[in-house]
Motif scaffolding. Structure first.
Motif, PDB file in Angstrom:
ATOM      1  N   PRO B 288       0.023 -52.447  26.945  1.00  0.00           N
ATOM      2  CA  PRO B 288      -1.400 -52.083  27.076  1.00  0.00           C
ATOM      3  C   PRO B 288      -1.721 -50.672  26.595  1.00  0.00           C
ATOM      4  CG  PRO B 288      -0.320 -52.264  29.237  1.00  0.00           C
ATOM      5  CD  PRO B 288       0.650 -52.780  28.236  1.00  0.00           C
ATOM      6  N   GLN B 289      -0.778 -49.737  26.706  1.00  0.00           N
ATOM      7  CA  GLN B 289      -1.097 -48.352  26.309  1.00  0.00           C
ATOM      8  C   GLN B 289      -1.142 -48.163  24.800  1.00  0.00           C
ATOM      9  OE1 GLN B 289       1.387 -49.326  28.262  1.00  0.00           O
ATOM     10  NE2 GLN B 289       1.707 -47.967  30.015  1.00  0.00           N
ATOM     11  N   ASP B 317       3.167 -35.641  19.012  1.00  0.00           N
ATOM     12  CA  ASP B 317       4.075 -35.647  20.161  1.00  0.00           C
ATOM     13  C   ASP B 317       4.896 -36.934  20.200  1.00  0.00           C
ATOM     14  OD1 ASP B 317       3.294 -33.156  21.016  1.00  0.00           O
ATOM     15  OD2 ASP B 317       1.762 -33.911  22.392  1.00  0.00           O
ATOM     16  N   VAL B 318       4.245 -38.052  19.890  1.00  0.00           N
ATOM     17  CA  VAL B 318       4.968 -39.334  19.904  1.00  0.00           C
ATOM     18  C   VAL B 318       6.037 -39.332  18.808  1.00  0.00           C
ATOM     19  CG1 VAL B 318       4.745 -41.830  19.583  1.00  0.00           C
ATOM     20  CG2 VAL B 318       2.991 -40.578  20.864  1.00  0.00           C
ATOM     21  N   ALA B 319       5.661 -38.875  17.628  1.00  0.00           N
ATOM     22  CA  ALA B 319       6.630 -38.845  16.525  1.00  0.00           C
ATOM     23  C   ALA B 319       7.799 -37.921  16.849  1.00  0.00           C
ATOM     24  CB  ALA B 319       5.943 -38.401  15.239  1.00  0.00           C
ATOM     25  N   LEU B 320       7.475 -36.814  17.527  1.00  0.00           N
ATOM     26  CA  LEU B 320       8.534 -35.874  17.921  1.00  0.00           C
ATOM     27  C   LEU B 320       9.498 -36.515  18.915  1.00  0.00           C
ATOM     28  CD1 LEU B 320       9.358 -32.934  17.337  1.00  0.00           C
ATOM     29  CD2 LEU B 320       8.020 -32.249  19.343  1.00  0.00           C
ATOM     30  N   MET B 321       8.940 -37.242  19.897  1.00  0.00           N
ATOM     31  CA  MET B 321       9.805 -37.928  20.875  1.00  0.00           C
ATOM     32  C   MET B 321      10.654 -38.993  20.184  1.00  0.00           C
ATOM     33  SD  MET B 321       7.575 -38.404  24.360  1.00  0.00           S
ATOM     34  CE  MET B 321       5.891 -38.404  23.761  1.00  0.00           C
ATOM     35  N   LEU B 322      10.046 -39.705  19.274  1.00  0.00           N
ATOM     36  CA  LEU B 322      10.805 -40.743  18.556  1.00  0.00           C
ATOM     37  C   LEU B 322      11.963 -40.133  17.780  1.00  0.00           C
ATOM     38  CD1 LEU B 322       7.823 -42.912  17.216  1.00  0.00           C
ATOM     39  CD2 LEU B 322       9.635 -43.722  18.747  1.00  0.00           C
ATOM     40  N   GLN B 374       9.460 -47.570  25.840  1.00  0.00           N
ATOM     41  CA  GLN B 374       9.894 -46.586  26.849  1.00  0.00           C
ATOM     42  C   GLN B 374       8.936 -45.401  26.909  1.00  0.00           C
ATOM     43  OE1 GLN B 374      13.959 -45.723  25.769  1.00  0.00           O
ATOM     44  NE2 GLN B 374      14.780 -47.357  27.062  1.00  0.00           N
ATOM     45  N   ILE B 375       8.538 -44.935  25.757  1.00  0.00           N
ATOM     46  CA  ILE B 375       7.594 -43.802  25.723  1.00  0.00           C
ATOM     47  C   ILE B 375       6.275 -44.208  26.380  1.00  0.00           C
ATOM     48  CG2 ILE B 375       6.237 -42.299  24.197  1.00  0.00           C
ATOM     49  CD1 ILE B 375       8.585 -42.467  22.190  1.00  0.00           C
ATOM     50  N   ALA B 376       5.821 -45.414  26.094  1.00  0.00           N
ATOM     51  CA  ALA B 376       4.572 -45.904  26.684  1.00  0.00           C
ATOM     52  C   ALA B 376       4.725 -46.072  28.196  1.00  0.00           C
ATOM     53  CB  ALA B 376       4.177 -47.226  26.034  1.00  0.00           C
ATOM     54  N   ARG B 377       5.866 -46.610  28.620  1.00  0.00           N
ATOM     55  CA  ARG B 377       6.095 -46.842  30.056  1.00  0.00           C
ATOM     56  C   ARG B 377       6.120 -45.513  30.809  1.00  0.00           C
ATOM     57  NH1 ARG B 377      10.618 -50.022  29.875  1.00  0.00           N
ATOM     58  NH2 ARG B 377      11.936 -48.204  30.199  1.00  0.00           N
TER      59      ARG B 377
END
Lengths: 99, 380
Positions: B288-289, B317-322, B374-377
């Motif tokens: 959902p996110q 930020d998402v790309a960095l976490m990935l 995982q990032i979304a959760r």
């Protein structure tokens, strides 16, 4: 080098563009016609920087191959070599070229 | 390439190349002279390779002659050359909201009047709007074959028919499609392509494909190896766009890449990449996110590209976490496609783009799904 090589003759094809020359070499080689490259003599300033040489005996066959491939030389010359000097006689031309 | 890196940035450039590409470039570095400049073997090796690269590209797009293919440093240079050659400030040009800046900025610089084909909520062009965009001085249509962000593929048949009906010259940017999906020379009057993406060539290669007898005024000139006493170079394709020494080493790689592609078969590549996209979408579409920006789910005809966001997280930020946590390489930001981001109101958030290529595997895609999940959760 003695400077006294025996007289020989060959046909020189001159093309307007390098890609035509390379394309012509490609189709002639594929047709098993022995072809060599040489720098374009400066007197033929209307051509690209390289030209092709073949044996006079193969000219008719080469003409057919080039025609089938839709590659048109701007001129063909007979090159005669004697005492390390070349002379060129126009065989045929599709454009106004040096005679 | 380090095997610990999972590379999902093929829209930017293909990272892993066929082994033959590296072999041929290495060979070229050892043997090539200047192409088209002399008769000796080093020069002729380079000349023949450039010619063979033209032949392979012409075959790939079903062009009648290698002469229809001019080489440039990439799609950006191709679009600049074509636009600067043909378009004037007096012209009206139709383009689209899916365009990359490599299309938009040359048009802005020329100062022509522009109208934009809009897109729908799925990032697909709304071609019904075309007739309403026409003006008395409309002369060109310049647009992308496939969006670098939504992956939407343009129906070129509709555009080509429209251009023929109203006498417009159709310039098509095939940067994202050539080598990935079927792309033909007759889809438009002029195609502009890059060599370093799906064609598996090197950066610094690309070109222009123009079969029709279009008069291109010179916009680039210099040494050509021919007609040295003329004050300008040839106005015929391909010389009209080629001056100076060609990137023969790069074109050796491009030739090897396209030859590899022919041997493998384009349908094999298209099918594999579509499978990867489908698996990725299936894996993340229920989260959902995650906000997706892509063609309608029932659309099978899309490039292997998925752009998304997680909630209100910045795409960077998402790309960095990935990257830092999973070693997954994606592209975050605005992707040189300003109107798409304005349309989806993501100018500040950006988007995270996953783009897949032939060398990606299903396992990699599944790992990507897991990472994104995982990032979304963690955001819940």
């Amino acid at each position: 080098m003695t400077g006294c090589e025996p007289l020989y003759q060959e046909i020189v094809y001159v093309f307007s563009h390098t890609h035509d020359t390379i394309g012509a070499e490609d189709v002639l080689t594929a047709a098993q016609i022995s072809v060599k490259v040489m720098p374009l003599p400066a007197i033929f300033s209307s051509g690209c920087g390289i030209c092709l040489r073949i044996s006079p005996a193969l000219k008719d066959t080469a003409d057919r191959v080039l025609q089938q491939a839709a590659i048109t030389p701007i001129a063909a010359y007979t090159r005669s070599v004697n005492n390390s000097k070349s002379t060129y006689v126009l065989w045929e031309a599709t454009q106004d070229v040096k005679r | 390439m380090s095997h610990s890196v999972i590379y999902f940035d093929t829209c930017a450039t293909s990272l892993q190349k066929p082994a033959i590409v590296m072999q041929q470039v290495t060979n070229a570095l050892h043997t090539f002279g200047n192409p088209g400049r002399s008769f000796h073997t080093p020069s002729m090796l380079a000349s023949r390779t450039v010619y063979n690269a033209r032949k392979e590209i012409a075959t790939l797009v079903n062009a009648a002659s290698p002469h229809a293919v001019a080489f440039t440093s990439g799609a950006t240079e191709s679009l600049n050359l074509v636009c600067n050659s043909l378009i004037t400030s007096q012209d009206h040009v139709i383009t689209s909201v899916l365009e990359h800046n490599s299309v938009l900025r040359p048009l802005y610089r020329i100062g022509c009047t522009l109208s934009y084909i809009p897109c729908n909520d799925h990032g697909e062009l709304m071609l019904d709007a075309l007739p309403s965009l026409l003006q008395k001085n409309s002369r060109f249509l310049v647009c992308t074959h496939g969006s670098n962000l939504t992956g939407a593929i343009t129906d070129t048949r509709v555009l080509n028919d429209f251009c023929k009906a109203y006498g417009l010259i159709f310039i098509l940017d095939v940067s994202q499609t050539l080598g990935s999906i079927e792309t033909r020379a007759d889809m438009a009057d002029i195609l502009c392509f890059t060599g370093h993406k799906a064609l598996m060539g090197l950066q610094g290669t690309g070109g222009i494909i123009a079969e029709k007898n279009i008069h291109f005024p010179l916009v680039k000139t210099g040494g050509s190896g021919t007609h040295s006493f003329y004050t300008h170079q040839s106005l015929e394709m391909p010389e009209v766009f080629e001056a100076g020494t060609a990137n023969a080493h790069g074109l050796a790689g491009l030739h090897a890449g396209v030859t590899w592609l022919h041997q493998l078969g384009l349908p094999v590549i298209t099918k594999h990449e579509a499978m990867l996209r489908s698996a990725f979408l299936s894996g993340i579409s229920h989260i959902p996110q995650i906000q997706l920006y892509h063609p309608k789910p029932e659309t099978q005809n899309a490039l292997p590209v998925v752009a998304c966001n997680i909630g209100d997280l910045s795409a960077s930020d998402v790309a960095l976490m990935l990257w830092e946590n999973y070693h997954i390489a994606t592209r975050a930001g605005t992707h040189c496609a300003p109107f798409v981001h304005q349309f989806f109101h993501t100018e500040k958030q950006g988007m995270v783009r996953f783009s897949f290529g032939y060398f990606n595997t299903l396992e990699e895609v599944e790992f990507g799904v897991k990472a994104l999940s995982q990032i979304a959760r963690d955001r819940m």
